[in-house]
Design a protein around this motif. Sequence first.
Motif, short mmCIF file in Angstrom:
data_model
loop_
_atom_site.label_atom_id
_atom_site.label_comp_id
_atom_site.label_asym_id
_atom_site.label_seq_id
_atom_site.Cartn_x
_atom_site.Cartn_y
_atom_site.Cartn_z
N TYR A 1 -1.09 4.58 -4.20
CA TYR A 1 -1.76 3.29 -4.34
C TYR A 1 -2.75 3.30 -5.51
O TYR A 1 -2.80 2.36 -6.31
CB TYR A 1 -2.48 2.93 -3.04
CG TYR A 1 -3.01 1.52 -2.99
CD1 TYR A 1 -2.14 0.43 -2.96
CD2 TYR A 1 -4.38 1.27 -2.96
CE1 TYR A 1 -2.62 -0.87 -2.89
CE2 TYR A 1 -4.86 -0.03 -2.89
CZ TYR A 1 -3.98 -1.09 -2.86
OH TYR A 1 -4.46 -2.39 -2.81
N ASN B 1 3.27 -3.50 -7.24
CA ASN B 1 1.87 -3.63 -7.67
C ASN B 1 1.68 -3.64 -9.18
O ASN B 1 0.67 -4.14 -9.67
CB ASN B 1 1.04 -2.47 -7.09
CG ASN B 1 0.91 -2.55 -5.58
OD1 ASN B 1 1.38 -3.50 -4.96
ND2 ASN B 1 0.28 -1.55 -4.99
N SER C 1 -0.99 2.99 -8.84
CA SER C 1 -0.39 1.67 -9.07
C SER C 1 -1.43 0.66 -9.52
O SER C 1 -1.16 -0.20 -10.37
CB SER C 1 0.31 1.17 -7.80
OG SER C 1 -0.61 0.75 -6.81
N LYS C 2 -2.64 0.76 -8.98
CA LYS C 2 -3.70 -0.18 -9.34
C LYS C 2 -4.35 0.20 -10.68
O LYS C 2 -4.76 -0.68 -11.44
CB LYS C 2 -4.74 -0.28 -8.23
CG LYS C 2 -4.21 -0.91 -6.95
CD LYS C 2 -3.68 -2.32 -7.16
CE LYS C 2 -3.39 -3.01 -5.83
NZ LYS C 2 -2.88 -4.40 -6.01
N LYS D 1 0.07 6.07 4.20
CA LYS D 1 -1.33 6.48 4.28
C LYS D 1 -1.39 7.85 4.95
O LYS D 1 -0.52 8.23 5.73
CB LYS D 1 -2.14 5.48 5.11
CG LYS D 1 -2.20 4.08 4.52
CD LYS D 1 -3.02 3.13 5.39
CE LYS D 1 -3.06 1.73 4.79
NZ LYS D 1 -3.84 0.79 5.61
N VAL E 1 5.96 1.08 -4.51
CA VAL E 1 4.60 0.58 -4.72
C VAL E 1 4.39 0.16 -6.17
O VAL E 1 3.82 -0.90 -6.46
CB VAL E 1 3.56 1.63 -4.28
CG1 VAL E 1 2.15 1.20 -4.68
CG2 VAL E 1 3.62 1.84 -2.77
N TYR F 1 0.82 -1.22 0.00
CA TYR F 1 0.00 0.00 0.00
C TYR F 1 0.85 1.26 0.00
O TYR F 1 0.53 2.24 -0.67
CB TYR F 1 -0.94 0.01 1.22
CG TYR F 1 -2.04 1.03 1.07
CD1 TYR F 1 -3.26 0.69 0.48
CD2 TYR F 1 -1.86 2.35 1.49
CE1 TYR F 1 -4.27 1.62 0.32
CE2 TYR F 1 -2.87 3.29 1.33
CZ TYR F 1 -4.06 2.93 0.75
OH TYR F 1 -5.05 3.86 0.57
#
Length: 233
Positions: A155, A112, A158-159, A93, A108, A90
Amino acid sequence: MANSSKYLLITGANRGIGLALTQIYLDAGWHVDACCRQPFEATDLNALATQYESLSIHALDVTDHAAIDALAQSLSGKQFDLILNNAGYYGPKGYGFGNTDMDEWRKVLEINTLAPLKIAEAFYPHLLATKGTFAAVSSKVGSMTENTSGGGYIYRSSKAALNSVVKSLSNDLSSQGIIAIALHPGWVQTEMGGPNALISADESAQGLYAVLESLEIKDSGRFLNYQGQEIPW
C-alpha cells in the motif's frame, strides 16, 4: 452557494469517503457522475439517485482501461470542474518482510497508481475546457518522510507512486490552468480504515470538500490532508 453549473466525476462512489463526498457535492448543487464497479449492488448510491436528478451512476472497473476510454467517450459532451480519483484498494494487512504477495501488489498498483493516470489521460479534454482540478485520494503512508516504521510495502509504495504521478501532472498541466493535487483523507472509519480509525467518513469528506473548494492554481502539486495541512513527500 449552490452552483448547478458545476460537474464532478468521482470513482469509488458506492461507500465510505466516496459516498460521503458524492452526497456533499450533490447537496452543494453539483452534477455528479459517480462510478463504481457494481452499481446494482450500490444500495446507498442508488438511494441518492432517487433523491437527486443531478446524479448519474456508471459501472466502471478502474483497472479496465478500455472501459475508462469508453466512459470518457460517452461523456465527451461534458466538462468537468473536478475529477476525484477516490477508488482505492489496500491489499493484504499484517504480512511481514519476506511474505509479500506479488500478485496482490500488482492489483493494488493497478487500482491505486495506474488507474488515476489513465483517468487523467482519458478525461484530459473534459478538464481542459473548465481549467478544472484533478484530485487523487492518496495517503500519508505514501510519504517517504513519514515512513519511520517500515512494512506496508504494497500500500505504501502504491501511494508513493501515486504522489509521483500527481507531481508530474502538476508540472505538465498547471500551465494550462489545470490543478493536480494529492489528498490525505485522514484515518477514516470505513471498510478499508477499520473500526479503530479516528474520524468518520462524513468528517473526512467535509474537510476534503473545504480543501478542494479553496484551491488555486498555485496549489497544484501539493500534498494536503483533509484539514488543509501540508504533508511532506
